[in-house]
Structures are given as C-alpha cells and as structure tokens.
Design a protein around this motif. Structure first.
Motif, PDB file in Angstrom:
ATOM      1  N   ASP A 194      -8.170 -59.194 -67.870  1.00  0.00           N
ATOM      2  CA  ASP A 194      -9.619 -59.139 -67.678  1.00  0.00           C
ATOM      3  C   ASP A 194     -10.144 -60.438 -67.083  1.00  0.00           C
ATOM      4  O   ASP A 194     -11.013 -60.429 -66.198  1.00  0.00           O
ATOM      5  CB  ASP A 194     -10.317 -58.871 -69.011  1.00  0.00           C
ATOM      6  CG  ASP A 194     -10.174 -57.440 -69.485  1.00  0.00           C
ATOM      7  OD1 ASP A 194      -9.843 -56.567 -68.656  1.00  0.00           O
ATOM      8  OD2 ASP A 194     -10.396 -57.191 -70.688  1.00  0.00           O
ATOM      9  N   GLY A 195      -9.617 -61.548 -67.565  1.00  0.00           N
ATOM     10  CA  GLY A 195     -10.059 -62.835 -67.048  1.00  0.00           C
ATOM     11  C   GLY A 195      -9.740 -63.007 -65.574  1.00  0.00           C
ATOM     12  O   GLY A 195     -10.576 -63.482 -64.795  1.00  0.00           O
ATOM     13  N   VAL A 196      -8.539 -62.599 -65.177  1.00  0.00           N
ATOM     14  CA  VAL A 196      -8.150 -62.710 -63.766  1.00  0.00           C
ATOM     15  C   VAL A 196      -8.992 -61.779 -62.900  1.00  0.00           C
ATOM     16  O   VAL A 196      -9.503 -62.178 -61.842  1.00  0.00           O
ATOM     17  CB  VAL A 196      -6.651 -62.399 -63.599  1.00  0.00           C
ATOM     18  CG1 VAL A 196      -6.279 -62.344 -62.116  1.00  0.00           C
ATOM     19  CG2 VAL A 196      -5.803 -63.439 -64.318  1.00  0.00           C
ATOM     20  N   VAL A 197      -9.136 -60.524 -63.341  1.00  0.00           N
ATOM     21  CA  VAL A 197      -9.891 -59.541 -62.561  1.00  0.00           C
ATOM     22  C   VAL A 197     -11.323 -60.012 -62.336  1.00  0.00           C
ATOM     23  O   VAL A 197     -11.840 -60.018 -61.207  1.00  0.00           O
ATOM     24  CB  VAL A 197      -9.882 -58.170 -63.259  1.00  0.00           C
ATOM     25  CG1 VAL A 197     -10.889 -57.221 -62.603  1.00  0.00           C
ATOM     26  CG2 VAL A 197      -8.492 -57.562 -63.222  1.00  0.00           C
ATOM     27  N   LEU A 198     -11.992 -60.407 -63.403  1.00  0.00           N
ATOM     28  CA  LEU A 198     -13.408 -60.726 -63.302  1.00  0.00           C
ATOM     29  C   LEU A 198     -13.665 -62.069 -62.631  1.00  0.00           C
ATOM     30  O   LEU A 198     -14.633 -62.211 -61.871  1.00  0.00           O
ATOM     31  CB  LEU A 198     -14.038 -60.696 -64.691  1.00  0.00           C
ATOM     32  CG  LEU A 198     -14.197 -59.277 -65.238  1.00  0.00           C
ATOM     33  CD1 LEU A 198     -14.457 -59.291 -66.733  1.00  0.00           C
ATOM     34  CD2 LEU A 198     -15.322 -58.549 -64.511  1.00  0.00           C
ATOM     35  N   VAL A 218       2.079 -52.027 -51.707  1.00  0.00           N
ATOM     36  CA  VAL A 218       2.712 -52.281 -53.009  1.00  0.00           C
ATOM     37  C   VAL A 218       1.856 -51.728 -54.140  1.00  0.00           C
ATOM     38  O   VAL A 218       2.358 -51.092 -55.078  1.00  0.00           O
ATOM     39  CB  VAL A 218       2.956 -53.789 -53.197  1.00  0.00           C
ATOM     40  CG1 VAL A 218       3.415 -54.079 -54.622  1.00  0.00           C
ATOM     41  CG2 VAL A 218       3.997 -54.284 -52.194  1.00  0.00           C
ATOM     42  N   LEU A 219       0.549 -51.934 -54.059  1.00  0.00           N
ATOM     43  CA  LEU A 219      -0.348 -51.444 -55.103  1.00  0.00           C
ATOM     44  C   LEU A 219      -0.361 -49.924 -55.153  1.00  0.00           C
ATOM     45  O   LEU A 219      -0.412 -49.324 -56.234  1.00  0.00           O
ATOM     46  CB  LEU A 219      -1.765 -51.976 -54.874  1.00  0.00           C
ATOM     47  CG  LEU A 219      -1.933 -53.493 -55.000  1.00  0.00           C
ATOM     48  CD1 LEU A 219      -3.378 -53.883 -54.730  1.00  0.00           C
ATOM     49  CD2 LEU A 219      -1.499 -53.973 -56.371  1.00  0.00           C
ATOM     50  N   ALA A 220      -0.324 -49.290 -53.985  1.00  0.00           N
ATOM     51  CA  ALA A 220      -0.289 -47.822 -53.950  1.00  0.00           C
ATOM     52  C   ALA A 220       0.965 -47.298 -54.625  1.00  0.00           C
ATOM     53  O   ALA A 220       0.936 -46.300 -55.353  1.00  0.00           O
ATOM     54  CB  ALA A 220      -0.370 -47.334 -52.508  1.00  0.00           C
ATOM     55  N   LEU A 241      -9.636 -63.116 -52.340  1.00  0.00           N
ATOM     56  CA  LEU A 241      -9.854 -62.967 -53.779  1.00  0.00           C
ATOM     57  C   LEU A 241     -10.239 -61.542 -54.151  1.00  0.00           C
ATOM     58  O   LEU A 241      -9.879 -61.051 -55.228  1.00  0.00           O
ATOM     59  CB  LEU A 241     -10.933 -63.946 -54.249  1.00  0.00           C
ATOM     60  CG  LEU A 241     -10.524 -65.414 -54.292  1.00  0.00           C
ATOM     61  CD1 LEU A 241     -11.721 -66.288 -54.648  1.00  0.00           C
ATOM     62  CD2 LEU A 241      -9.383 -65.639 -55.287  1.00  0.00           C
ATOM     63  N   PHE A 242     -10.956 -60.864 -53.268  1.00  0.00           N
ATOM     64  CA  PHE A 242     -11.310 -59.475 -53.537  1.00  0.00           C
ATOM     65  C   PHE A 242     -10.045 -58.625 -53.610  1.00  0.00           C
ATOM     66  O   PHE A 242      -9.890 -57.766 -54.491  1.00  0.00           O
ATOM     67  CB  PHE A 242     -12.236 -58.940 -52.441  1.00  0.00           C
ATOM     68  CG  PHE A 242     -13.312 -58.041 -52.964  1.00  0.00           C
ATOM     69  CD1 PHE A 242     -13.019 -56.919 -53.725  1.00  0.00           C
ATOM     70  CD2 PHE A 242     -14.646 -58.308 -52.694  1.00  0.00           C
ATOM     71  CE1 PHE A 242     -14.013 -56.089 -54.210  1.00  0.00           C
ATOM     72  CE2 PHE A 242     -15.656 -57.497 -53.170  1.00  0.00           C
ATOM     73  CZ  PHE A 242     -15.345 -56.383 -53.932  1.00  0.00           C
ATOM     74  N   LEU A 243      -9.141 -58.873 -52.696  1.00  0.00           N
ATOM     75  CA  LEU A 243      -7.869 -58.153 -52.703  1.00  0.00           C
ATOM     76  C   LEU A 243      -7.078 -58.482 -53.963  1.00  0.00           C
ATOM     77  O   LEU A 243      -6.499 -57.593 -54.607  1.00  0.00           O
ATOM     78  CB  LEU A 243      -7.070 -58.524 -51.452  1.00  0.00           C
ATOM     79  CG  LEU A 243      -5.847 -57.682 -51.103  1.00  0.00           C
ATOM     80  CD1 LEU A 243      -6.241 -56.238 -50.819  1.00  0.00           C
ATOM     81  CD2 LEU A 243      -5.132 -58.276 -49.894  1.00  0.00           C
ATOM     82  N   LEU A 244      -7.063 -59.755 -54.344  1.00  0.00           N
ATOM     83  CA  LEU A 244      -6.356 -60.173 -55.553  1.00  0.00           C
ATOM     84  C   LEU A 244      -6.951 -59.536 -56.798  1.00  0.00           C
ATOM     85  O   LEU A 244      -6.223 -59.123 -57.713  1.00  0.00           O
ATOM     86  CB  LEU A 244      -6.409 -61.702 -55.670  1.00  0.00           C
ATOM     87  CG  LEU A 244      -5.786 -62.318 -56.928  1.00  0.00           C
ATOM     88  CD1 LEU A 244      -4.312 -61.951 -57.038  1.00  0.00           C
ATOM     89  CD2 LEU A 244      -5.977 -63.830 -56.929  1.00  0.00           C
ATOM     90  N   SER A 245      -8.281 -59.417 -56.840  1.00  0.00           N
ATOM     91  CA  SER A 245      -8.938 -58.817 -57.996  1.00  0.00           C
ATOM     92  C   SER A 245      -8.518 -57.369 -58.193  1.00  0.00           C
ATOM     93  O   SER A 245      -8.188 -56.945 -59.309  1.00  0.00           O
ATOM     94  CB  SER A 245     -10.465 -58.903 -57.830  1.00  0.00           C
ATOM     95  OG  SER A 245     -11.119 -58.303 -58.925  1.00  0.00           O
ATOM     96  N   ASP A 246      -8.509 -56.591 -57.112  1.00  0.00           N
ATOM     97  CA  ASP A 246      -8.098 -55.190 -57.236  1.00  0.00           C
ATOM     98  C   ASP A 246      -6.610 -55.074 -57.551  1.00  0.00           C
ATOM     99  O   ASP A 246      -6.193 -54.158 -58.275  1.00  0.00           O
ATOM    100  CB  ASP A 246      -8.445 -54.425 -55.958  1.00  0.00           C
ATOM    101  CG  ASP A 246      -9.901 -53.981 -55.944  1.00  0.00           C
ATOM    102  OD1 ASP A 246     -10.767 -54.853 -56.109  1.00  0.00           O
ATOM    103  OD2 ASP A 246     -10.177 -52.780 -55.800  1.00  0.00           O
ATOM    104  N   ALA A 247      -5.829 -56.002 -57.023  1.00  0.00           N
ATOM    105  CA  ALA A 247      -4.406 -56.007 -57.371  1.00  0.00           C
ATOM    106  C   ALA A 247      -4.224 -56.266 -58.858  1.00  0.00           C
ATOM    107  O   ALA A 247      -3.389 -55.634 -59.528  1.00  0.00           O
ATOM    108  CB  ALA A 247      -3.675 -57.077 -56.559  1.00  0.00           C
ATOM    109  N   THR A 256      -3.891 -59.071 -41.352  1.00  0.00           N
ATOM    110  CA  THR A 256      -3.776 -57.615 -41.411  1.00  0.00           C
ATOM    111  C   THR A 256      -2.464 -57.195 -42.056  1.00  0.00           C
ATOM    112  O   THR A 256      -2.429 -56.290 -42.902  1.00  0.00           O
ATOM    113  CB  THR A 256      -3.876 -57.016 -39.995  1.00  0.00           C
ATOM    114  OG1 THR A 256      -5.148 -57.368 -39.430  1.00  0.00           O
ATOM    115  CG2 THR A 256      -3.745 -55.502 -40.034  1.00  0.00           C
ATOM    116  N   ALA A 257      -1.382 -57.858 -41.688  1.00  0.00           N
ATOM    117  CA  ALA A 257      -0.081 -57.541 -42.283  1.00  0.00           C
ATOM    118  C   ALA A 257      -0.071 -57.862 -43.773  1.00  0.00           C
ATOM    119  O   ALA A 257       0.466 -57.095 -44.582  1.00  0.00           O
ATOM    120  CB  ALA A 257       1.020 -58.318 -41.565  1.00  0.00           C
ATOM    121  N   ALA A 258      -0.702 -58.977 -44.149  1.00  0.00           N
ATOM    122  CA  ALA A 258      -0.749 -59.351 -45.562  1.00  0.00           C
ATOM    123  C   ALA A 258      -1.530 -58.331 -46.373  1.00  0.00           C
ATOM    124  O   ALA A 258      -1.089 -57.888 -47.441  1.00  0.00           O
ATOM    125  CB  ALA A 258      -1.374 -60.737 -45.714  1.00  0.00           C
ATOM    126  N   ALA A 259      -2.704 -57.936 -45.864  1.00  0.00           N
ATOM    127  CA  ALA A 259      -3.524 -56.956 -46.581  1.00  0.00           C
ATOM    128  C   ALA A 259      -2.816 -55.611 -46.667  1.00  0.00           C
ATOM    129  O   ALA A 259      -2.807 -54.962 -47.724  1.00  0.00           O
ATOM    130  CB  ALA A 259      -4.879 -56.804 -45.888  1.00  0.00           C
TER     131      ALA A 259
END
Length: 234
Positions: free
Chosen positions: A206-210, A133-135, A181-187, A124-127
């Motif tokens: 693009d490669g990292v996101v997808l 940071v992303l915000a 990985l879902f969190l990493l993709s949006d990041a 939870t703390a990591a997410a």
C-alpha cells in the motif's frame, strides 16, 4: 521564480502534499476512513489549482486537465470499493475504476501529444515490456478483460510519451518522472495482489502504490498544466 510567485502558482501543493502523505500513512496503518477521505481530496485539490491558474493557459487545456482529474476522482472511489468487496462485485468495481482512469489517461495523452510529445524507442520499449510482464502476472488463464486491457494500453501509451520527455527542460523532466512512477504504481498493485500475503507485506505494498501514485499525479498535472513547447498550440 521568487518564493511568493511560486506559492501563488503552486499553492494547491500546500494542501496536496499533506493529503498525499496522510492517505499513504493511513492506508499502511489500516485507518480506513482517514485513508478514504484524504485520497478523495487529491484530485479535487489539483483541480482547484488548475482552475485558479486558468488564465495561464487556453480554455481547452484547462478543460482537458479538469476532465482528467475528474476521471482520477471517480477512479479512486471505485478502486477503493474494489478493495473492500470480493468476487464479482470487486471485479466490477475494478472495471468501473479502470474506465474512469482511462478518461484520466486520455486527458494526459491528449495534452502530451498537443505539446509535441512523440513515442521514443527506449521509453516505448520499457513501457511495453513492463505492461507485458504485468499482463502475464495478472492472467488467470481466461480471456483478457477488455476494459482492464484497454486501460493498460492507455497507461502504457501515456507513460511512454511522458518518459520520452526526460531530455527536455527541467519542468518536463518532472513529467518524465511522473510517467515512470505512474507505471510503477500500477505494477505495484498487481505485484502486491500476487505476493502481499501477510498484513506487513500488504502495508508495504500500500505504501509503495500510494506514494508512487500521488507523486506521479502531482508531477504530471503540474508539469503539463503550464509547460508547453514553443509554437505548439495548447
């Protein structure tokens, strides 16, 4: 599980994995039509697998996953449109995509909670830290967008619940990896928007996101569609 049984229960991956590789490679190479067609095949392919194996789970669980995958499909379309438009139109498509992906996240959260997943301090703390940071990176100095912010909250909640499953049996470790990985993709989307200023950098972004998104979606759907805690209703 024998190979024939594995192929029967996970046959959708025979189509999903090539589609995931194709959409990633096509995006990096600038092959727009191939990228779009293969990306829009991702969620329906997984949905076909969920529907084909519906006898292995309750009707409610199947319905929840199919609704979540419908949100994925709609979200993929609007996020694609967001990247092909500019200004207010791009922002509106992004908001529509985020709304559709919110349906996806709600379905995943519901399934995780019904399986007994609960928030754990470290995930939870990591997410929460990543989302904060992303915000900050995505802020333009104005008030936060409630639609995008709401999606971010749901994404963080889903990722925290999923990553908390890492200590469970092996099948649930896939769920934990999928959440991360879902969190990493949006990041990667937000970081790419900020720093991918050349064609080469955009291709890498693009490669990292997808690659992270397609892997996350496959792991989450296959980890959640059948694997449940003993004694917990599905």
């Amino acid at each position: 599980m024998s190979l024939p049984a594995l192929l029967r229960t996970r046959a959708d991956l025979l189509a999903y994995v090539p589609a995931a590789v194709t959409t990633t490679a096509a995006a990096m190479a600038g092959r727009d039509r191939i990228h779009l067609a293969s990306k829009l095949a991702l969620a329906p392919t997984l949905a076909t697998g969920v529907a084909a194996s519906r006898s292995a789970r309750s009707r409610g669980r199947t319905t929840t996953l199919l609704v979540a995958l419908t949100g994925s499909l709609v979200g993929d379309w609007f996020m694609y449109r967001s990247g092909r438009t500019e200004g207010a139109a791009s922002r509106q498509h992004m908001r529509l995509g985020a709304s559709a992906f919110a349906v996806q996240q709600l379905g995943l959260i519901r399934t995780l909670l019904r399986d007994g997943a609960r928030p754990r301090p470290v995930p939870t703390a990591a997410a929460a830290g990543v989302m904060a940071v992303l915000a900050a990176l995505d802020s333009d100095g104005g008030p936060p967008d409630p639609v995008l912010g709401g999606y971010g909250v749901l994404l963080g909640a889903m990722s925290a619940l999923a990553m908390g499953e890492g200590g469970s049996p092996r099948a649930r470790r896939g769920v934990a990896l999928g959440g991360a990985l879902f969190l990493l993709s949006d990041a990667a989307i937000i970081i790419g928007q900020q720093y991918a200023t050349t064609p080469a950098r955009r291709a890498v972004a693009d490669g990292v996101v997808l690659s992270t998104y397609t892997t996350a979606l496959g792991l989450l759907v296959h980890g959640l569609r059948d694997e449940t805690r003993q004694g917990v209703a599905t």
